[in-house]
Structure formats: structure tokens, C-alpha cells
Design a protein around this motif. Structure first.
Motif, short mmCIF file in Angstrom:
data_model
loop_
_atom_site.label_atom_id
_atom_site.label_comp_id
_atom_site.label_asym_id
_atom_site.label_seq_id
_atom_site.Cartn_x
_atom_site.Cartn_y
_atom_site.Cartn_z
N CYS B 599 46.75 39.32 45.17
CA CYS B 599 45.93 38.61 44.19
C CYS B 599 45.38 37.32 44.79
O CYS B 599 44.28 36.89 44.47
CB CYS B 599 46.74 38.30 42.93
SG CYS B 599 46.91 39.76 41.92
N ILE B 602 42.24 38.10 46.50
CA ILE B 602 41.11 38.33 45.57
C ILE B 602 40.58 36.98 45.10
O ILE B 602 39.38 36.73 45.08
CB ILE B 602 41.54 39.17 44.35
CG1 ILE B 602 42.04 40.53 44.83
CG2 ILE B 602 40.40 39.34 43.37
CD1 ILE B 602 42.58 41.41 43.72
N ARG B 603 41.51 36.08 44.77
CA ARG B 603 41.11 34.73 44.35
C ARG B 603 40.25 34.07 45.42
O ARG B 603 39.17 33.54 45.15
CB ARG B 603 42.36 33.86 44.14
CG ARG B 603 42.89 33.91 42.74
CD ARG B 603 43.58 32.63 42.33
NE ARG B 603 44.05 32.78 40.97
CZ ARG B 603 45.23 33.31 40.64
NH1 ARG B 603 46.08 33.68 41.59
NH2 ARG B 603 45.56 33.47 39.38
N VAL B 616 38.34 31.01 38.31
CA VAL B 616 39.13 31.86 39.22
C VAL B 616 40.61 31.53 39.08
O VAL B 616 41.46 32.43 39.04
CB VAL B 616 38.65 31.66 40.67
CG1 VAL B 616 39.52 32.42 41.63
CG2 VAL B 616 37.20 32.12 40.81
N MET B 619 42.41 33.02 36.02
CA MET B 619 42.45 34.49 35.85
C MET B 619 43.88 35.02 36.05
O MET B 619 44.58 34.61 36.98
CB MET B 619 41.50 35.18 36.84
CG MET B 619 40.06 35.09 36.41
SD MET B 619 38.95 35.56 37.74
CE MET B 619 38.84 37.31 37.46
N GLU B 621 46.69 38.12 36.87
CA GLU B 621 46.73 39.13 37.94
C GLU B 621 45.97 40.38 37.52
O GLU B 621 45.26 40.98 38.30
CB GLU B 621 48.20 39.47 38.26
CG GLU B 621 48.88 38.37 39.03
CD GLU B 621 50.15 38.83 39.70
OE1 GLU B 621 50.53 40.00 39.50
OE2 GLU B 621 50.75 38.02 40.42
N LEU B 624 42.39 39.77 37.81
CA LEU B 624 41.97 39.74 39.23
C LEU B 624 41.81 41.16 39.77
O LEU B 624 40.84 41.50 40.43
CB LEU B 624 43.00 38.97 40.07
CG LEU B 624 42.98 37.45 39.89
CD1 LEU B 624 44.17 36.82 40.56
CD2 LEU B 624 41.68 36.87 40.44
N THR B 627 38.65 42.87 38.76
CA THR B 627 37.38 42.54 39.44
C THR B 627 37.09 43.51 40.58
O THR B 627 35.95 43.66 40.99
CB THR B 627 37.39 41.12 40.04
OG1 THR B 627 38.51 41.00 40.91
CG2 THR B 627 37.42 40.06 38.98
#
Lengths: 123, 683
Positions: B599, B602-603, B616, B619, B621, B624, B627
Motif C-alpha cells: 500500500c 501505491i501511495r 492520498v 485513503m 488500504e 488504495l 485504485t
């Protein structure tokens, strides 16, 4: 330089087909920023992501491609638009080009034709 | 033929040279004239002065003689003394003037010719003794008689000689002036002659050039006329205002079926030929053609007048072509579209051929349909029909070979054939074999008029033999189709569809791994009892599984080095597991033992793509992970053939929703990622 692409078509099959074709090795600098199913969604996504290229269907619900092109041409004049439409739409296509689209691709199209049309527009 | 700027001067070079020569000549003559006139003017002054010398010499001698006489007679002599002084002074001044003494070296003496110089020298020499004698007389207030006598003697003895020399000098100078005047005349004549020559040269050159260019223009015009008279295509220029040009090919009125006057508006021309909608498209298109920004290739593609069906005339018919094709070529001038060259082709014939071809194709496809229609019939009936039909046609054929060459036998044969064909037609119609019954009907049409005739000959039978062959061929085709269907049915059933799918998945995974330089092992496990998959489900699996497997290898499995570093085996594993639930629904999972989905990563990627920081960070998990399924998002910065375009998961989501399947994603960083597709139970 990577170019941002927005795909606009009311048919999910066509949207996905164009998206899949964009993974073609011949289009290494193209990043899909959105898929829109109607003109309203297309204008919203275009304003959010400011794409460099847009593939645009003409006959769509809510807002048709013609209207959508007019709006994009005014708000995002740098964005290049490829009209993807059926052969019988030649008159409509002419109007679309007059309104500010830069390319035209007949439906049905082959993989090569789409790649060529996008490459031509990216030049 | 085109005038080119850099040769433009060249064309007129000779003319300009001639004019320059003319001006130079004029200037030369002018300078010479001025100079010579000046010389003549000076000569005239010299002649006068030389003439004066003669007079002054005479006056001096006379004054001396008068002075002596007055002195001797004791008269007053002041007057004669004054006359003497006056004539002496006049003579001296005139002589000095001629010698140039008063004007320095640039005076007349300096510029005199040798002969004049010599005469002048003699004159001075003769004058000098007189001068010496006169000076004491002039200088004394009361001159002595001796001085006067001496002066008189000197003057009288030399006066004649002095006058003679002055005359000679005068004549010589006159002769010289006459000669100068003559040469001035010759030079002027010569100059006028040369100027005239030059003038004629200019006129000749100019006229010849005019004639030459007239000839070239005429030749060009002639060529253009011949081309325009000969081409079959319609050719004309169209200007920005939509007017037709003056030059047109002769075929144009024929193509349009109306006179086409130069200057006519294109709108008017097409108004009578095209439907309103086409006219509007044509106008839009022509506007675009004058716009240099639109790419030529696109313009060519958009041409709405490439195939034009002409509107019928008022009487419903029109002369000339029924279809035209227009081609437009931009005429460019300094990067701007100045006009359009319009080429009009008559494509009526091509269109007719295309229609014929389309008709033939439609017939061919109807034949195929007709052949397939046989499959709807009872096989036994069809077999019987084919057999009896073949027998009947065979008999007709035999009869054609055996027939006696007489009219009655011909008539009997035709009746026999008619009955046979009629039966075939009836049976074919009943079995829905429309193509056979159509062919049989055509055969009947041939036989019907023959049945009525009494005067049959052998030639009348030839078309019958041909028709028998055609009909036999139709029956044979049906036979062939049936045989193929039989063979198809009897062919052994191929392996289970799963086997194909398994092969495809394995092949793809290894290919992607090889391209990305990774090591991968693929395991595909089917349940003990293979579920009964319908075709639709199988198609969905064929679409989605390759995407998931490609993702697993490209994104999930690490490079060999990374794996070793993480304490894993160098070879990654991708496992595809099929399972069926008790309700009969199918679930398929694709699991890789790779890096998992972090995660944090992704962030980081979202921030990198420019999404707002607060958003961001806030958000969850789950959000995330979600997305990953949005269009255009990819964790990979560089795209390659297999990943990084942010399209894969988005597509899978779309496909899953179409297939009515749910997607589950479970992952553990550095351990595994598993996608599970849960299909609805088959209805």
C-alpha cells in the motif's frame, strides 16, 4: 515524452478494444488517463486530466461527439482529437473536422489502422 | 516558360547594354563637340589678332613717316607721336597675346601647332629691330632726328615682310580652323550613324523578343488547349470564392450534362446534380481544402464527392454518366492554397461493375444458404431425391446421345426431358432446395417454346445438353455438402477445452517471463470433476486468464536477484486453481509467490502522479487497492510490452462485470498476490 490519451465511446467493447490496442509496442509513449462512455463524462475527464489525445465517437448518449469536440476545442485547444466513427458518418465527420478534430478513423477499423491513426496524431 | 526572377535581367541584358552604349556615345560626342567648339572659338580669336598685326604694322610705319615729315617742316608733331605710341602699344599687345606672354604657358602660343609657332617666331624676329628702333623715339619727350630716321628706316625696310608674315599666319590659322570644323562635322555624322545603328539594333532585338515570347505563349496556349480538348476527365480550377476558372477541359459539359460557363459558381453546378445533404457536405469539404492546417491524407479520406450518384433529371432520366467522382488537388502559392484543381471522372462503368459483382456475391451467398438449407431436411428424403434426380438427368443425357436425327424424335425427346425436369423441380421445391428448383425452372423456360415447334433441328438440342450439365452440377454440390457434413460428424472429438486453456496459459507465462528475463514455473490445477462449462464462460476465461497470468508474471514475480535477496527460490511460481462450489458455481484463482502489493508503494505512486497529499494520506488500504482497478493507473513507471500502461486490471474489471463474475484480491507484501474470479452458478 509520454502523451495522455482519453478514450470516448459509448460502446464498452470499442473502448476496451482501443485500450488494449494501446498496449501495442508501436505506441510506447501513450498513457490512458480515462475511458468515457458519453460526451458529458468525456468533457469532465478531459478537464480533470487535460489529455494530449482523445479518441472520439460521434453518436453517443447525453452529449454527442460533435458537441463534445466543440467544447474541447474551446477549452483545451492543444488537445488533438481523433474521430472514430462509422463510414456512413462522412458528412458528420467533415463537420467534426471543421469544428476542430484533427483525424478521422472509420469504424470498423483494424488494429493497424488505429495504431497508424494514433501515431499520425502524435506526430 | 515560367519567368524566373534571376533570369529576368538576363532576358533584357542586351537591350540594356544597347541603351547604355547609346548614352555613352552621346556623352562622348557632347564632350568632343564642346572641346572642338572651344578650339574653333580660340582659333577665330587668333585669326583676328593676326589680322590686327598687319594693320598695326602699317599704322606704325605711317606714324613714323608723318613724325619725320612734321619734324623736318618744323610743325607740331605731338599728334603723330601719340599715334606712334598707340600703334606700337597695339602691335606689342597683339603680339604678346599671340605669343602667350600675357597668359603664361597655357596661352595660345603654348597650344599652337609647330607651323604657326614658326611663323610667329619669324614675326617676332622681324619685329625685334623695329621695336629696338622705335623705343628711343617713344621714350624721349623730344626725339632726336637721328633716332627718328633710324626708326623710319627700320620700319620701312621690314614693314612689307612683317605684313606678309602676319598674312601667312592669318591664312594658316584660318586653314586650321576650317579643318577642325570639318572634323567636328565628320564626328557628328559618325555619331549620328552609330546612334542610328544602335537604335535599329534595339528595335530589332525588342521586336524579335516580343515575337519570340508571343510565339511561346501561343505554343503553350495551343498545348493547353490540346490537353484540355483531349482528356476524358473534366478539369477545371476552383478559386477561393468558389468560381470555376476560364480554362476547362472539353469533356466537362458532357460529364455534367449541361453547359459549364467559366466563372460559374461551383455551388450552382452541384445544386442541379446532387442531393441537398451532399451539397452541404461538398461545401464543408471545399472549405476544409482551403485550410492548410488539415492534413492532406485526412482530406483525401474525407472527400464526400469520391463517388457521387447524380440526381435524375426532371423527366426522371438524364443524359451522360450516372456516377461521377471528384478529386481535389490544392494549388499552392507561397504556402497558401490559392485554388483547387478539380478532376472529374466518369465512374458509371465501374459502379455498374461493382453492382454486378455485389449481385453475384449475393447470389453466391444465397447459393450457400440454399446448400445449408438441405441440412434441415430429412436425410433419407434428400438422399432419395438426389438419387432419383441423378437417374432422371442421366436418362435425359442418354436420350440426347441416342436420338434419331429427325424432327419427330427431337419432339419426343423434348417432351421426355420436360417431364423429367418438371419432376425434379417439384421435388426440389418440396425439400426447400430453392437453388435447384430455380435452375430447373430456368431449364423449363428453355424447353417450353421448343415443345410448341414442329421444325426442330439438332442445333436446338445443344442448349438442353448444357442445362442438363448445370442441373447435375447443382445436385452434385448438394451431395458433396452432405458428404462433408457426414465426415465432420464422424471426426473424433478433440480434447477437453481445459487442456487448450492450460496450454495457452503456460505458453503465455513462459513467454512473458522470458521477455522480462525472469524464471517462472506454472501450475494449472483442475478439479477432479471438470465442471460443465458453457461456451460463453469458456470465452470469458480465455479473455481474462491470460491478463491475470500476464500481470502475475510481469508485476508479481520479482527478478531472480530480487528473489534471492528476499530469501526466496530463484524461480517464481504462478498457480492457477479451478474450483467448483456445491452450488455448481466456478471459481478460478491466479496466485503468484512474488512481491505482493504494498500500500505504501501505491501511495507513493499516487503522490508521484500528482494527486493531493491529504487525499492520498487519508485513503484506507481497501481504497488504495481499489485504485489499481481504475483506468490508466499503473505502479510501473516505464511501460513495456507486458505491463505499465495501467490498462490490465481496469480491463479485467470490465470483463468480469460483463461475465457476471466477482473479483477478489488478497495480497501480502513480499509473499503473494492472489486474484480470484467467482462466477455465478450456471442458470
Amino acid at each position: 515524452m509520454t502523451m495522455k490519451l482519453l478514450i470516448v465511446d459509448d460502446s464498452m467493447v470499442i473502448r476496451n478494444r482501443i485500450a488494449r490496442l494501446c498496449q501495442d509496442m508501436r505506441l510506447p509513449n501513450l498513457e490512458i488517463v480515462g475511458l468515457a462512455g458519453d460526451g458529458q463524462q468525456a468533457v469532465a475527464l478531459a478537464e480533470q486530466f487535460r489529455p494530449d489525445l482523445v479518441t472520439m465517437d460521434l453518436t453517443m448518449p447525453k452529449m454527442d461527439g460533435d458537441e463534445c469536440i466543440s467544447r474541447l476545442a474551446t477549452r483545451l485547444p492543444e488537445t488533438r482529437i481523433l474521430v472514430v466513427s462509422a463510414l456512413s458518418d462522412k458528412t458528420t465527420a467533415l463537420k467534426a473536422i471543421k469544428k476542430g478534430a484533427q483525424g478521422f478513423l472509420h469504424k470498423p477499423f483494424s488494429d493497424d489502422e488505429l495504431v497508424e491513426a494514433l501515431l499520425e496524431l502524435m506526430r | 516558360m515560367n519567368p524566373q526572377p534571376h533570369t529576368w535581367l538576363g532576358k533584357y541584358r542586351e537591350l540594356l547594354a544597347a541603351i547604355a552604349l547609346f548614352l555613352v556615345l552621346d556623352l562622348g560626342v557632347l564632350i568632343f563637340n564642346t572641346y572642338t567648339s572651344h578650339l574653333i572659338e580660340r582659333d577665330t580669336a587668333h585669326i583676328n589678332t593676326a589680322g590686327e598685326l598687319r594693320v598695326y604694322s602699317q599704322q606704325l610705319t605711317k606714324a613714323l613717316l608723318t613724325l619725320r615729315m612734321e619734324m623736318q617742316s618744323g610743325d607740331s608733331y605731338q599728334t603723330s607721336q601719340a599715334q606712334l605710341s598707340e600703334s606700337y602699344s597695339a602691335f606689342s599687345t597683339a603680339l604678346q597675346h599671340l605669343q602667350g606672354l600675357t597668359l603664361g604657358s597655357s596661352g595660345p602660343g603654348a597650344s599652337m601647332d609647330p607651323q604657326s609657332r614658326e611663323l610667329l617666331d619669324q614675326l617676332v624676329e622681324t619685329w625685334e629691330p623695329i621695336n629696338t628702333g622705335v623705343l628711343p623715339v617713344l621714350n624721349a619727350a623730344t626725339p632726336s632726328a637721328w633716332d627718328v630716321d633710324d626708326a623710319v628706316n627700320r620700319a620701312v625696310t621690314r614693314n612689307v615682310r612683317l605684313m606678309q608674315l602676319a598674312d601667312d599666319l592669318t591664312r594658316h590659322l584660318e586653314a586650321q580652323a576650317v579643318s577642325r570644323a570639318a572634323s567636328l562635322r565628320y564626328i557628328q555624322l559618325g555619331a549620328i550613324f552609330l546612334a542610328s545603328l544602335n537604335f535599329f539594333f534595339i528595335v530589332f532585338k525588342f521586336i524579335r523578343r516580343l515575337l519570340e515570347s508571343d510565339r511561346q505563349i501561343e505554343a503553350a496556349r495551343q498545348e493547353t488547349r490540346e490537353i484540355l480538348d483531349t482528356v476524358r476527365e473534366g478539369l477545371f480550377l476552383l478559386d477561393r470564392d468558389g468560381h470555376l476558372g476560364i480554362q476547362q477541359s472539353r469533356s466537362l459539359p458532357e460529364l455534367f450534362g449541361r453547359p459549364v460557363a467559366p466563372g460559374l459558381k461551383f455551388d450552382e453546378l452541384i445544386a442541379q446534380l446532387l442531393e441537398p445533404e451532399q451539397q452541404e457536405a461538398a461545401r464543408d469539404y471545399i472549405d476544409l481544402l482551403f485550410n492548410r492546417k488539415v492534413k492532406p491524407a485526412l482530406l483525401e479520406e474525407l472527400n464526400p464527392l469520391r463517388e457521387v450518384t447524380l440526381a435524375a433529371g426532371q423527366d426522371g432520366r438524364r443524359k451522360g454518366p450516372t456516377h461521377l467522382s471528384f478529386e481535389f488537388t490544392q494549388v499552392l502559392e507561397q504556402g497558401e492554397v490559392r485554388a483547387l484543381l478539380v478532376t472529374v471522372f466518369d465512374i458509371s462503368r465501374q459502379m455498374q461493375l461493382a453492382r454486378d459483382l455485389a449481385g453475384a456475391e449475393a447470389r453466391a451467398s444465397s447459393e450457400v444458404e440454399s446448400l445449408l438449407a438441405v441440412l434441415d431436411q430429412d436425410p433419407a428424403q434428400v438422399r432419395d431425391f438426389l438419387k432419383s434426380g441423378e437417374d432422371r438427368l442421366g436418362m435425359v443425357n442418354q436420350a440426347l446421345q441416342d436420338v434419331q436425327p429427325e424432327a419427330r424424335a427431337y419432339a419426343e425427346l423434348i417432351n421426355f426431358a420436360f417431364r423429367a425436369i418438371h419432376s425434379i423441380k417439384g421435388e426440389a421445391g418440396a425439400l426447400g432446395l430453392l437453388e435447384v428448383s430455380r435452375q430447373a425452372h430456368q431449364f423449363e423456360d428453355l424447353l417450353t417454346p421448343l415443345r410448341r415447334r414442329q421444325d426442330l433441328t439438332g442445333d436446338d438440342l445443344i442448349p438442353i445438353a448444357f442445362q442438363v450439365g448445370e442441373l447435375r452440377q447443382k445436385l452434385a454440390q448438394i451431395g458433396e455438402v452432405l458428404a462433408k457434413v457426414r465426415r465432420y460428424q464422424e471426426a473424433p472429438v478433440s480434447q477437453h477445452p481445459f487442456v487448450e486453456l492450460k496450454k495457452q496459459i503456460e505458453h503465455l507465462a513462459l513467454k512473458v517471463a522470458e521477455d522480462l528475463n525472469k524464471k517462472v514455473r506454472v501450475e494449472v490445477n483442475f478439479p477432479q470433476q471438470a465442471p460443465n462449462l458453457d461456451e460463453r464462460l469458456l470465452r470469458h476465461l480465455h479473455e481474462m486468464l491470460p491478463q491475470l497470468v500476464r500481470n502475475a508474471v510481469a508485476h508479481g514475480i520479482e527478478s531472480e536477484a530480487e528473489r534471492l535477496q528476499a530469501g526466496k527460490l530463484p524461480e517464481g511460481t504462478v498457480r492457477v486453481e479451478f474450483a467448483t462450489t456445491t452450488e455448481g458455481s466456478l471459481s478460478v484463482s491466479v496466485r503468484d509467490d512474488g512481491r505482493g502489493i504494498s500500500c505504501a508503494r501505491i501511495r507513493a505512486r499516487l503522490l508521484e502522479l500528482g494527486h493531493p497529499h491529504e487525499l492520498v494520506e487519508s485513503m484506507s488500504e481497501r481504497e488504495l487497492i481499489a485504485t489499481l482497478f481504475t483506468p490508466g493507473f499503473s505502479l510501473q513507471e516505464e511501460a513495456n510490452e507486458h505491463a505499465g500502461r495501467g490498462v490490465g486490471l481496469d480491463l479485467i474489471r470490465d470483463m468480469a462485470s460483463r461475465a457476471g463474475a466477482r473479483i477478489r484480491l488478497s495480497t501480502l507484501p513480499n509473499a503473494y498476490t492472489q486474484f480470484t474470479l467467482q462466477f455465478q452458478p450456471a442458470s
